[in-house]
Design a protein around this motif. Structure first.
Motif, short mmCIF file in Angstrom:
data_model
loop_
_atom_site.label_atom_id
_atom_site.label_comp_id
_atom_site.label_asym_id
_atom_site.label_seq_id
_atom_site.Cartn_x
_atom_site.Cartn_y
_atom_site.Cartn_z
N PRO A 128 29.76 52.63 18.76
CA PRO A 128 29.62 51.18 18.89
C PRO A 128 28.52 50.80 19.88
N ILE A 129 27.91 49.66 19.64
CA ILE A 129 26.96 49.05 20.58
C ILE A 129 27.72 47.89 21.21
N THR A 130 28.03 48.00 22.47
CA THR A 130 28.81 46.97 23.15
C THR A 130 28.03 46.42 24.34
N PRO A 131 27.18 45.43 24.08
CA PRO A 131 26.42 44.85 25.18
C PRO A 131 27.35 44.01 26.08
N GLU A 132 26.91 43.85 27.31
CA GLU A 132 27.67 43.05 28.28
C GLU A 132 26.87 41.78 28.58
N ILE A 133 27.56 40.75 29.01
CA ILE A 133 26.89 39.53 29.42
C ILE A 133 26.01 39.85 30.63
N GLY A 134 24.76 39.42 30.57
CA GLY A 134 23.81 39.70 31.63
C GLY A 134 22.85 40.84 31.28
N ASP A 135 23.18 41.65 30.26
CA ASP A 135 22.25 42.70 29.82
C ASP A 135 21.02 42.05 29.21
N ARG A 136 19.93 42.81 29.14
CA ARG A 136 18.70 42.33 28.50
C ARG A 136 18.84 42.44 26.99
N PHE A 137 18.32 41.46 26.29
CA PHE A 137 18.30 41.46 24.83
C PHE A 137 17.34 42.54 24.34
N ASP A 138 17.80 43.39 23.44
CA ASP A 138 16.97 44.44 22.83
C ASP A 138 16.96 44.19 21.32
N PRO A 139 15.82 43.77 20.77
CA PRO A 139 15.79 43.45 19.34
C PRO A 139 16.05 44.65 18.44
N LYS A 140 15.98 45.86 18.98
CA LYS A 140 16.27 47.06 18.19
C LYS A 140 17.77 47.26 18.02
N LEU A 141 18.56 46.69 18.93
CA LEU A 141 20.01 46.89 18.90
C LEU A 141 20.81 45.60 18.76
N HIS A 142 20.19 44.47 19.07
CA HIS A 142 20.91 43.19 19.09
C HIS A 142 20.31 42.21 18.09
N GLN A 143 21.17 41.34 17.58
CA GLN A 143 20.74 40.25 16.72
C GLN A 143 21.07 38.95 17.45
N ALA A 144 20.03 38.15 17.72
CA ALA A 144 20.24 36.88 18.42
C ALA A 144 20.79 35.85 17.45
N MET A 145 21.99 35.38 17.71
CA MET A 145 22.63 34.38 16.85
C MET A 145 22.24 32.97 17.28
N PHE A 146 21.96 32.80 18.55
CA PHE A 146 21.49 31.51 19.06
C PHE A 146 20.76 31.74 20.37
N GLU A 147 20.03 30.72 20.79
CA GLU A 147 19.33 30.75 22.05
C GLU A 147 19.66 29.46 22.79
N ALA A 148 19.96 29.57 24.07
CA ALA A 148 20.30 28.38 24.84
C ALA A 148 19.85 28.56 26.29
N PRO A 149 19.34 27.49 26.89
CA PRO A 149 18.97 27.60 28.31
C PRO A 149 20.25 27.58 29.16
N VAL A 150 20.40 28.58 30.00
CA VAL A 150 21.58 28.66 30.87
C VAL A 150 21.08 28.78 32.30
N PRO A 151 21.49 27.82 33.15
CA PRO A 151 21.07 27.90 34.55
C PRO A 151 21.57 29.20 35.19
N GLY A 152 20.74 29.78 36.03
CA GLY A 152 21.12 31.00 36.73
C GLY A 152 20.88 32.27 35.93
N SER A 153 20.26 32.15 34.77
CA SER A 153 19.95 33.35 33.97
C SER A 153 18.47 33.35 33.64
N LYS A 154 17.98 34.53 33.36
CA LYS A 154 16.57 34.66 32.98
C LYS A 154 16.47 34.64 31.45
#
Length: 189
Positions: A128-154
């Motif tokens: 399984p690929i189990t990313p955690e909140i705060g990990d960097r997005f990796d387009p090779k392993l992750h599919q972005a379902m949405f994008e949203a500006p969140v204060p306190g995150s990069k």
């Protein structure tokens, strides 16, 4: 006893020949014949070497195809089984404490089935690929379902995990579904 006395016809011209008789069958330029023979030899050697290389390439290709079939032959079946994992996971996630108390045996059976499914998948090289909140997005392993500006995150940080992904050995079967932080909007003055 002679051959003619036995009833066999005598063969003429079988005995020793003179040097003049031998010289008549030879070409006029022995070096030209030698060069032609060398050219033929080189041509046959080249053909032989190419055939040998083709055979070696075919052997290597069949070995590679066999290894790939062993490792990745079950990828279609694996993809078809992943929804079973998703459904078991959803079933366990929605159970309330009250339901857990009243249906303990049923839920224990579902959890046992889930553990067994994960064990069988791992046995066949499916992890399984189990990313955690705060990990960097990796387009090779992750599919972005949405994008949203969140204060306190990069920008590019994972802000929500919606689905588990899976890899079969080193190949992606299904990307993990995640929400990704975008660049926060600048504050208007």
């Amino acid at each position: 006893m002679l051959a003619s006395e036995k009833g066999f016809p005598e063969k003429k011209g079988v005995g020793p020949q003179s040097l003049d008789d031998l010289a008549e069958g030879e070409p006029e330029d022995p070096l030209a014949e030698l060069d032609a023979l060398r050219a033929d030899r080189d041509q046959y050697r080249d053909r032989f070497m190419r055939a040998l290389a083709d055979a070696e390439n075919a052997r290597k290709r069949s070995d590679r195809d066999r290894r790939e079939a062993e490792q990745y032959g079950g990828s279609k079946l694996s993809r078809d089984i992943l929804p079973v994992f998703d459904n078991l996971k959803r079933a366990l996630e929605v159970v309330t404490d009250e339901q857990r108390a009243s249906n303990k045996a049923l839920l224990d059976g579902i959890e046992l089935t889930m553990r067994e499914l994960i064990s069988v998948l791992a046995k066949h090289g499916i992890e399984p690929i189990t990313p955690e909140i705060g990990d960097r997005f990796d387009p090779k392993l992750h599919q972005a379902m949405f994008e949203a500006p969140v204060p306190g995150s990069k920008a590019g940080d994972i802000i929500q995990v919606m689905g588990t992904g899976f890899v079969l050995h080193d190949r992606l079967l299904r990307a993990a579904q995640v929400g990704v932080s975008s660049t926060p909007k600048p504050k208007e003055s």
